[in-house]
Design a protein around this motif. Structure first.
Motif, PDB file in Angstrom:
ATOM      1  N   GLN A 256     -31.275  16.534 -16.328  1.00  0.00           N
ATOM      2  CA  GLN A 256     -30.815  17.983 -16.815  1.00  0.00           C
ATOM      3  C   GLN A 256     -29.354  18.076 -17.287  1.00  0.00           C
ATOM      4  OE1 GLN A 256     -30.396  21.259 -14.123  1.00  0.00           O
ATOM      5  NE2 GLN A 256     -31.323  22.655 -15.839  1.00  0.00           N
ATOM      6  N   THR A 258     -27.488  15.185 -17.926  1.00  0.00           N
ATOM      7  CA  THR A 258     -27.276  14.084 -18.990  1.00  0.00           C
ATOM      8  C   THR A 258     -27.691  14.949 -20.262  1.00  0.00           C
ATOM      9  OG1 THR A 258     -27.897  12.363 -17.504  1.00  0.00           O
ATOM     10  CG2 THR A 258     -28.007  12.156 -19.821  1.00  0.00           C
ATOM     11  N   LEU A 260     -27.497  18.340 -20.990  1.00  0.00           N
ATOM     12  CA  LEU A 260     -26.408  19.242 -21.246  1.00  0.00           C
ATOM     13  C   LEU A 260     -25.217  18.826 -21.609  1.00  0.00           C
ATOM     14  CD1 LEU A 260     -28.038  21.818 -18.862  1.00  0.00           C
ATOM     15  CD2 LEU A 260     -28.443  21.796 -21.383  1.00  0.00           C
ATOM     16  N   ARG A 261     -24.674  17.641 -21.021  1.00  0.00           N
ATOM     17  CA  ARG A 261     -23.361  17.001 -21.359  1.00  0.00           C
ATOM     18  C   ARG A 261     -23.340  16.767 -22.785  1.00  0.00           C
ATOM     19  NH1 ARG A 261     -22.504  11.948 -21.828  1.00  0.00           N
ATOM     20  NH2 ARG A 261     -20.426  12.160 -21.836  1.00  0.00           N
ATOM     21  N   HIS A 262     -24.436  16.512 -23.388  1.00  0.00           N
ATOM     22  CA  HIS A 262     -24.678  16.169 -25.012  1.00  0.00           C
ATOM     23  C   HIS A 262     -24.801  17.499 -25.841  1.00  0.00           C
ATOM     24  CE1 HIS A 262     -25.759  12.422 -23.327  1.00  0.00           C
ATOM     25  NE2 HIS A 262     -25.525  11.736 -24.415  1.00  0.00           N
ATOM     26  N   GLU A 266     -25.147  14.814 -30.887  1.00  0.00           N
ATOM     27  CA  GLU A 266     -24.965  13.486 -30.048  1.00  0.00           C
ATOM     28  C   GLU A 266     -26.412  13.117 -29.577  1.00  0.00           C
ATOM     29  OE1 GLU A 266     -22.032  11.868 -28.277  1.00  0.00           O
ATOM     30  OE2 GLU A 266     -21.347  12.179 -30.357  1.00  0.00           O
ATOM     31  N   ARG A 269     -28.287  10.259 -31.641  1.00  0.00           N
ATOM     32  CA  ARG A 269     -27.969   8.975 -31.572  1.00  0.00           C
ATOM     33  C   ARG A 269     -28.999   7.893 -30.976  1.00  0.00           C
ATOM     34  NH1 ARG A 269     -23.561   7.650 -28.729  1.00  0.00           N
ATOM     35  NH2 ARG A 269     -23.083   5.920 -30.158  1.00  0.00           N
ATOM     36  N   TYR A 270     -29.497   8.631 -29.874  1.00  0.00           N
ATOM     37  CA  TYR A 270     -30.418   7.797 -29.054  1.00  0.00           C
ATOM     38  C   TYR A 270     -31.729   7.595 -29.765  1.00  0.00           C
ATOM     39  CZ  TYR A 270     -27.062   8.782 -25.894  1.00  0.00           C
ATOM     40  OH  TYR A 270     -25.629   9.187 -25.095  1.00  0.00           O
ATOM     41  N   HIS A 314     -34.713   6.974 -23.330  1.00  0.00           N
ATOM     42  CA  HIS A 314     -33.819   6.431 -24.113  1.00  0.00           C
ATOM     43  C   HIS A 314     -32.160   7.214 -23.829  1.00  0.00           C
ATOM     44  CE1 HIS A 314     -36.368   3.627 -25.390  1.00  0.00           C
ATOM     45  NE2 HIS A 314     -37.290   4.672 -26.136  1.00  0.00           N
ATOM     46  N   ILE A 315     -32.514   8.814 -23.928  1.00  0.00           N
ATOM     47  CA  ILE A 315     -31.200   9.411 -23.683  1.00  0.00           C
ATOM     48  C   ILE A 315     -30.712   9.199 -22.229  1.00  0.00           C
ATOM     49  CG2 ILE A 315     -30.539  11.945 -23.009  1.00  0.00           C
ATOM     50  CD1 ILE A 315     -32.756  12.672 -25.132  1.00  0.00           C
ATOM     51  N   TYR A 316     -31.434   8.981 -21.174  1.00  0.00           N
ATOM     52  CA  TYR A 316     -30.971   9.103 -19.906  1.00  0.00           C
ATOM     53  C   TYR A 316     -30.349   7.617 -19.623  1.00  0.00           C
ATOM     54  CZ  TYR A 316     -31.616   9.663 -14.641  1.00  0.00           C
ATOM     55  OH  TYR A 316     -31.379   9.838 -13.388  1.00  0.00           O
ATOM     56  N   THR A 317     -30.991   6.504 -20.227  1.00  0.00           N
ATOM     57  CA  THR A 317     -30.273   5.155 -20.033  1.00  0.00           C
ATOM     58  C   THR A 317     -29.192   5.109 -21.095  1.00  0.00           C
ATOM     59  OG1 THR A 317     -31.941   4.024 -21.529  1.00  0.00           O
ATOM     60  CG2 THR A 317     -32.294   4.140 -19.115  1.00  0.00           C
ATOM     61  N   GLY A 318     -28.908   5.726 -22.120  1.00  0.00           N
ATOM     62  CA  GLY A 318     -28.084   5.643 -23.200  1.00  0.00           C
ATOM     63  C   GLY A 318     -28.228   4.892 -24.209  1.00  0.00           C
ATOM     64  N   THR A 320     -29.261   3.467 -27.663  1.00  0.00           N
ATOM     65  CA  THR A 320     -29.084   4.260 -28.976  1.00  0.00           C
ATOM     66  C   THR A 320     -29.586   3.457 -30.109  1.00  0.00           C
ATOM     67  OG1 THR A 320     -26.927   2.670 -29.477  1.00  0.00           O
ATOM     68  CG2 THR A 320     -26.518   4.826 -28.208  1.00  0.00           C
TER      69      THR A 320
ATOM     70  N   PHE B 257     -22.502   8.917 -12.199  1.00  0.00           N
ATOM     71  CA  PHE B 257     -23.679   8.774 -12.937  1.00  0.00           C
ATOM     72  C   PHE B 257     -23.360   8.650 -14.521  1.00  0.00           C
ATOM     73  CE2 PHE B 257     -27.314  10.304 -15.476  1.00  0.00           C
ATOM     74  CZ  PHE B 257     -28.187   9.157 -15.113  1.00  0.00           C
ATOM     75  N   ARG B 261     -23.874   5.494 -16.962  1.00  0.00           N
ATOM     76  CA  ARG B 261     -25.120   5.421 -17.880  1.00  0.00           C
ATOM     77  C   ARG B 261     -24.465   4.909 -19.111  1.00  0.00           C
ATOM     78  NH1 ARG B 261     -25.109   9.096 -21.286  1.00  0.00           N
ATOM     79  NH2 ARG B 261     -27.024   8.862 -22.216  1.00  0.00           N
ATOM     80  N   ARG B 269     -15.835   5.824 -27.294  1.00  0.00           N
ATOM     81  CA  ARG B 269     -15.920   6.794 -28.278  1.00  0.00           C
ATOM     82  C   ARG B 269     -15.082   8.269 -27.661  1.00  0.00           C
ATOM     83  NH1 ARG B 269     -20.885   9.027 -28.541  1.00  0.00           N
ATOM     84  NH2 ARG B 269     -20.483   9.432 -30.737  1.00  0.00           N
ATOM     85  N   TYR B 316     -16.706  13.297 -19.201  1.00  0.00           N
ATOM     86  CA  TYR B 316     -17.535  13.974 -18.437  1.00  0.00           C
ATOM     87  C   TYR B 316     -18.009  14.924 -19.429  1.00  0.00           C
ATOM     88  CZ  TYR B 316     -19.210  16.413 -14.127  1.00  0.00           C
ATOM     89  OH  TYR B 316     -19.998  17.011 -13.298  1.00  0.00           O
ATOM     90  N   THR B 317     -17.227  15.616 -20.186  1.00  0.00           N
ATOM     91  CA  THR B 317     -17.676  16.679 -21.077  1.00  0.00           C
ATOM     92  C   THR B 317     -18.033  16.097 -22.360  1.00  0.00           C
ATOM     93  OG1 THR B 317     -15.559  17.000 -22.015  1.00  0.00           O
ATOM     94  CG2 THR B 317     -16.070  18.413 -20.116  1.00  0.00           C
ATOM     95  N   HIS B 374     -19.292  24.554 -24.482  1.00  0.00           N
ATOM     96  CA  HIS B 374     -19.985  23.282 -23.830  1.00  0.00           C
ATOM     97  C   HIS B 374     -19.110  22.779 -22.716  1.00  0.00           C
ATOM     98  CE1 HIS B 374     -22.085  19.671 -24.208  1.00  0.00           C
ATOM     99  NE2 HIS B 374     -21.081  19.022 -23.932  1.00  0.00           N
ATOM    100  N   ILE B 378     -21.155  22.535 -18.835  1.00  0.00           N
ATOM    101  CA  ILE B 378     -20.863  21.453 -17.853  1.00  0.00           C
ATOM    102  C   ILE B 378     -20.285  21.644 -16.708  1.00  0.00           C
ATOM    103  CG2 ILE B 378     -20.047  19.016 -17.800  1.00  0.00           C
ATOM    104  CD1 ILE B 378     -20.503  18.980 -20.893  1.00  0.00           C
ATOM    105  N   ILE B 381     -22.997  23.742 -14.645  1.00  0.00           N
ATOM    106  CA  ILE B 381     -24.193  23.104 -14.299  1.00  0.00           C
ATOM    107  C   ILE B 381     -23.552  22.232 -13.142  1.00  0.00           C
ATOM    108  CG2 ILE B 381     -24.049  21.101 -15.676  1.00  0.00           C
ATOM    109  CD1 ILE B 381     -27.143  21.138 -15.399  1.00  0.00           C
ATOM    110  N   GLN B 385     -25.302  22.474  -9.504  1.00  0.00           N
ATOM    111  CA  GLN B 385     -26.154  21.200  -8.894  1.00  0.00           C
ATOM    112  C   GLN B 385     -25.808  20.924  -7.491  1.00  0.00           C
ATOM    113  OE1 GLN B 385     -27.135  18.037 -11.157  1.00  0.00           O
ATOM    114  NE2 GLN B 385     -28.514  19.372 -12.598  1.00  0.00           N
TER     115      GLN B 385
END
Lengths: 403, 403
Positions: A256, A258, A260-262, A266, A269-270, A314-318, A320, B257, B261, B269, B316-317, B374, B378, B381, B385
């Motif tokens: 979750q 991961t 939301l930080r996108h 972004e 890209r995955y 793929h999102i979780y492991t990054g 792309t 994390f 990742r 980037r 992070y963000t 955004h 972040i 959450i 969490q």
């Protein structure tokens, strides 16, 4: 020595798997069994319940002679690419045959089906496209196209709506496209349907059924009947050490976060994130309290559960699209474990094996391998963070297991 | 009505801040005080201990009339850009003056220093570059260049090694570059050095000292003496609700994390991640059990603690160089809160204010504002969490607080 190859996930290794590998040896008249096994993330787009090393131990204890890793790039891909990677590696490690379990159970109808589709490939693709445009899912569209074709040219074909028949078809297709001499064999799957719960008194159950039983009940007795005692012991060891088995539900807080930080931009890209689903993913992540809750909000007629899970992986492991674009065929075989007999085989046939065998990955620089190590590290930290202590096992330092 | 502007973080709002804002009103002969306040992530590259809404309440209770948000783009930037954003907004909201606390305490030496550097800008930059090339940190190199110049052209200058003098200098520089008529004023900082712990019996302490006391001890009595009772109550409410104050240490599992990742290539980037530090970040993340542990491994002569924390904030963000590249000056003023007097001021001067005042952001599409929302999500959450329940407060739905 003759080696037969099998394609496995062993999530976890159960009596059905033990039966399958003995049958594989028998039908192929092979001396040893080589399993190409997915690493930490699987074809349905989810983390394996225990890590690849524990699953390797179960495999070796259960009768497999050599376990090699199916790279992430293939292990988390749709059936076509999954099969391509698996058969390529079994071929490269000198297996004369591969054997897969199927609902159909006889090889001739598989070959007929492959001939049918290969001969009428452009018609087939057109029919699929036609169905996709109506908003049907990819599996539904495949089924539609196949039904149309097979009615036009009747013969003894397989039922392509059965999950193991589908995989088998793709193995045969992969072998044909690779122009490999490897011989396809199939073994009828016994008992237990794919999604059936574990039955009382049964000794065979599906891995899905076993995972469900472990996740929702503590009826270890039932589970004990359907697993070799070695598998059962390894699972209990894992459970004692980590307090839980890995799953998307367990990883949900990190997933979750991961998501939301996108920004939605972004997310595109995955790998596999396409067609605007990124907006739905973020919207659902904001309001969901569990993985299941999230999936119920995201799934639709167009996107199967599995396809969404693959995107999430793929999102979780990054991983792309750009990375995927630069990866070609495997240029190595990673050994996860071997028995004494397996070791002897490798010693004897080293020269016939086309690709370098990798035992210690620390020294190797390879982009495809880097993806595997990265995925394993993300898996490990996810497992560890749940138990609130931070020993991070290092995938790249773990040597193959010898038993 | 005359308004004086101040630039604040209020992390948390304490007696020194109350003194400063009263002094600001006095020296500027102003009727009201407008604070431009950082949102959820601050200039030292760390999360605010409580969210912007709680800090806005403390500010209004402590005597501020209007609180507007300094966008993330500026609030997490190095001093030059931080000052640019802040002075731009105070100017835009019609303040005739701004007042900052400084170690120096008199305005003339600030103006002398600005004249010196502005007149000899190219020499100054050359000297900085010279020092950077020896491997010195950016602040060290600034200090070197300034010492060289001021010895060559002696006059009454400020001590540019003092943190509040540095910020003040950048405010004056920003006002000059904006060609704004806004008048700079300064107030001597009283008692408590920046990094000093809270002293027994004192009524003034630095925010850094207060945060340390709250993080490491439970000596609430000492803290109570240095905070207005309203601030104290808001902090206690937060603590009761969340069980902890936000900090990198609290966010460490999620930060770790997030770092892991990424591949090192992907980390580049993000804003401010340059010169190969991405490798050090990933290496340290793999072996650290806490944020402090991690920072001790990453900091070096070249990279100040603050600079590293700013990189981590952007990672992070998910704030990328590409995003930053597309952002220009603020095109709006976001209201976080106002008193009755503040409201009256806004009613009266609406027409003189150059930019639209935003109360409800849900309806507005703006890239700079999207970054703020955004970052707040972040932050939210991350706070939630930790307490293991998943109510996600929605930044975009929160209206300005009226008190």
């Amino acid at each position: 020595m003759k080696a037969v190859g099998i394609v496995v996930e062993y999530n976890p290794f159960h009596n059905g798997h033990a039966y399958h590998l003995q049958q594989a040896k028998a039908v192929a008249q092979a001396d040893i069994v080589i399993a190409v096994m997915s690493g930490t993330f699987l074809q349905r787009g989810e983390p394996a319940m225990v890590d690849k090393w524990t699953r390797t131990k179960m495999a070796l204890a259960g009768g497999v002679d050599i376990v090699i890793e199916l790279p992430y790039v293939y292990s988390t891909a749709a059936a076509t690419d999954f099969a391509k990677g698996a058969i390529f590696l079994l071929s490269a490690i000198n297996c004369h045959a591969f054997a897969f379990g199927s609902e159909n159970g006889a090889i001739a109808p598989f070959l007929n089906t492959f001939q049918l589709i290969d001969t009428h490939r452009s018609d087939y693709n057109m029919l699929i496209k036609e169905s996709l445009q109506t908003g049907a899912s990819y599996p539904k569209s495949l089924h539609y196209a196949y039904t149309q074709l097979s009615q036009k040219f009747p013969a003894d074909y397989i039922d392509l709506s059965q999950p193991n028949n589908i995989l088998g078809f793709h193995y045969i297709e992969a072998a044909a496209h690779l122009k490999s001499a490897i011989q396809p064999l199939t073994i009828p799957r016994i008992a237990a349907g794919y999604h059936e719960p574990v039955q009382q008194g049964a000794t065979i159950a599906s891995a899905t059924g076993i995972r469900k039983a472990l996740a929702t009940t503590n009826e270890l007795q039932h589970i004990q009947n359907v697993l070799p005692h070695t598998s059962f012991d390894y699972l209990m060891d894992w459970s004692t050490q980590h307090g839980h088995f890995a799953s998307w539900e367990q990883f949900w807080p990190l997933l979750q976060f991961t998501l939301l930080r996108h920004t939605s931009h972004e997310l595109t890209r995955y790998m596999e994130v396409t067609e605007g689903i990124e907006h739905a993913l973020i919207k659902a992540a904001k309001t969901s309290n569990s993985f299941n809750d999230f999936m119920e909000k995201v799934k639709s007629k167009r996107y199967t559960w599995t396809r969404i899970q693959r995107m999430l992986t793929h999102i979780y492991t990054g991983y792309t699209k750009e990375q995927a674009h630069h990866l070609d065929k495997p240029s190595y075989i990673r050994l996860l474990g071997m028995s004494a007999v397996g070791q002897a085989y490798l010693g004897q046939y080293k020269k016939q094996i086309e690709l370098p065998l990798i035992s210690r990955v620390a020294a190797i620089k390879n982009d495809m391998l880097a993806v595997d190590i990265h995925a394993a590290e993300i898996y490990n930290i996810s497992v560890e963070q749940q138990v609130k202590h931070n020993r991070l096992p290092k995938d790249y330092q773990t040597p193959p297991i010898r038993m």
